[in-house]
Design a protein around this motif. Structure first.
Motif, PDB file in Angstrom:
ATOM      1  N   GLN A  57       0.829  -1.209   0.000  1.00 33.13           N
ATOM      2  CA  GLN A  57       0.000   0.000   0.000  1.00 33.13           C
ATOM      3  C   GLN A  57       0.862   1.257   0.000  1.00 33.13           C
ATOM      4  O   GLN A  57       0.537   2.238  -0.675  1.00 33.13           O
ATOM      5  CB  GLN A  57      -0.922  -0.018   1.217  1.00 33.13           C
ATOM      6  CG  GLN A  57      -2.051  -1.038   1.128  1.00 33.13           C
ATOM      7  CD  GLN A  57      -2.834  -1.142   2.427  1.00 33.13           C
ATOM      8  OE1 GLN A  57      -2.259  -1.151   3.516  1.00 33.13           O
ATOM      9  NE2 GLN A  57      -4.143  -1.239   2.306  1.00 33.13           N
ATOM     10  N   LEU A  58       1.942   1.244   0.745  1.00 32.76           N
ATOM     11  CA  LEU A  58       2.839   2.405   0.769  1.00 32.76           C
ATOM     12  C   LEU A  58       3.471   2.641  -0.592  1.00 32.76           C
ATOM     13  O   LEU A  58       3.570   3.783  -1.060  1.00 32.76           O
ATOM     14  CB  LEU A  58       3.924   2.214   1.825  1.00 32.76           C
ATOM     15  CG  LEU A  58       3.461   2.317   3.277  1.00 32.76           C
ATOM     16  CD1 LEU A  58       4.563   1.834   4.214  1.00 32.76           C
ATOM     17  CD2 LEU A  58       3.059   3.748   3.621  1.00 32.76           C
ATOM     18  N   ARG A  59       3.903   1.562  -1.256  1.00 26.12           N
ATOM     19  CA  ARG A  59       4.481   1.713  -2.595  1.00 26.12           C
ATOM     20  C   ARG A  59       3.450   2.308  -3.552  1.00 26.12           C
ATOM     21  O   ARG A  59       3.772   3.175  -4.373  1.00 26.12           O
ATOM     22  CB  ARG A  59       4.984   0.367  -3.117  1.00 26.12           C
ATOM     23  CG  ARG A  59       6.318  -0.069  -2.517  1.00 26.12           C
ATOM     24  CD  ARG A  59       6.899  -1.250  -3.283  1.00 26.12           C
ATOM     25  NE  ARG A  59       6.101  -2.460  -3.075  1.00 26.12           N
ATOM     26  CZ  ARG A  59       6.327  -3.329  -2.098  1.00 26.12           C
ATOM     27  NH1 ARG A  59       7.303  -3.116  -1.233  1.00 26.12           N
ATOM     28  NH2 ARG A  59       5.585  -4.404  -1.996  1.00 26.12           N
ATOM     29  N   THR A  60       2.207   1.856  -3.440  1.00 25.04           N
ATOM     30  CA  THR A  60       1.146   2.372  -4.298  1.00 25.04           C
ATOM     31  C   THR A  60       0.887   3.851  -4.012  1.00 25.04           C
ATOM     32  O   THR A  60       0.729   4.658  -4.931  1.00 25.04           O
ATOM     33  CB  THR A  60      -0.148   1.571  -4.069  1.00 25.04           C
ATOM     34  OG1 THR A  60       0.087   0.193  -4.376  1.00 25.04           O
ATOM     35  CG2 THR A  60      -1.279   2.092  -4.953  1.00 25.04           C
ATOM     36  N   LEU A  61       0.855   4.201  -2.728  1.00 28.23           N
ATOM     37  CA  LEU A  61       0.610   5.587  -2.340  1.00 28.23           C
ATOM     38  C   LEU A  61       1.691   6.507  -2.885  1.00 28.23           C
ATOM     39  O   LEU A  61       1.402   7.544  -3.498  1.00 28.23           O
ATOM     40  CB  LEU A  61       0.550   5.704  -0.818  1.00 28.23           C
ATOM     41  CG  LEU A  61       0.421   7.120  -0.264  1.00 28.23           C
ATOM     42  CD1 LEU A  61      -0.950   7.707  -0.593  1.00 28.23           C
ATOM     43  CD2 LEU A  61       0.659   7.138   1.236  1.00 28.23           C
TER      44      LEU A  61
END
Length: 263
Positions: free
Chosen positions: A135-139
């Motif tokens: 999720q952090l990579r996507t954000l």
């Protein structure tokens, strides 16, 4: 004819409230908050509960706020109230006092700002699951403005409370050491934030680190207005709205507090 400065703190409070444009109910709440700080200036404990609303505050001169020990008295009072007061309530009371002091100083009624060192108290964090690594990579891959990307990286890398991060000024930061300067709430960051901060701060040597898109409205305290751009400090509410808007395509339940808890 210039308006004569009031002698009494209570009179200064009433003049501030009369000019505030607030509703009757809001003025009543602001008055209670400002009366509470009068007890601190008189070195007396403020009444609590229902007694707080009924008690008449001590009569004292407005000039007490210019006394060299006024800041220490207010810090001590904030610490006492913080022991048995909801942090959100206390932060609202601190904000009310800062706004009143800024208004009085703008009229030349006070020389100093005894609220300068009063910092927002940390709010309890809700039990929300952290954003996971994917999720952090996507954000961080989202196409988002520099301000948002910097805020998101700083919250994730520092683990600092959102309120503390949004209260930062550009001159609080020690960029080479990737931390805040001595004397300010301790905030440390890593390479992602270190890459973005100089870009965000370009041309700004003082004032709030995170700014709104528009100029600050009239009456905004000087501490919350950028001296270079005239824009206001970004609020938690607006930062949360921007985060929600950017992450809406990713699904529900994305919040700034989940980002911060990832540390």
């Amino acid at each position: 004819m210039a308006e004569l400065p009031p002698v009494e703190y209570a009179v200064a409070v009433e003049r501030y409230l009369a000019a505030s444009g607030l509703s009757d109910g809001s003025r009543r709440i602001y008055r209670i908050a400002l009366d509470t700080w009068a007890w601190a200036l008189a070195d007396r404990p403020a009444p609590t509960g229902q007694e707080r609303r009924r008690a008449r505050p001590p009569v004292l001169p407005l000039a007490l706020l210019d006394h060299p020990d006024a800041a220490a008295r207010l810090r001590a009072a904030a610490a006492r109230r913080g022991a048995d007061t909801d942090p959100r309530t206390l932060n609202r009371e601190l904000s009310t006092l800062r706004a009143a002091v800024a208004w009085w100083r703008a009229r030349g009624w006070l020389d100093d700002d005894p609220t300068a060192d009063l910092r927002p108290h940390r709010l309890p964090e809700p039990a929300e699951p952290a954003l996971d690594a994917e999720q952090l990579r996507t954000l961080f891959a989202l196409r988002a403005p520099l301000r948002e990307q910097t805020l998101w990286h700083l919250l994730h890398e520092s683990g600092a409370p959102i309120e503390t991060v949004l209260a930062l000024d550009t001159d609080h930061l020690d960029l080479p050491r990737r931390r805040t300067r001595h004397g300010y709430p301790a905030v440390h960051w890593q390479s992602g934030t270190a890459r973005l901060l100089p870009l965000l701060m370009a041309g700004r040597a003082a004032g709030p680190l995170f700014l709104t898109d528009r100029r600050a409205p009239a009456g905004t305290p000087a501490r919350d207005r950028c001296p270079h751009t005239g824009r206001a400090r970004l609020s938690y509410r607006r930062a949360a709205e921007l985060f929600t808007a950017r992450t809406r395509p990713l699904g529900p339940d994305w919040t700034l507090r989940r980002l911060r808890s990832g540390r």
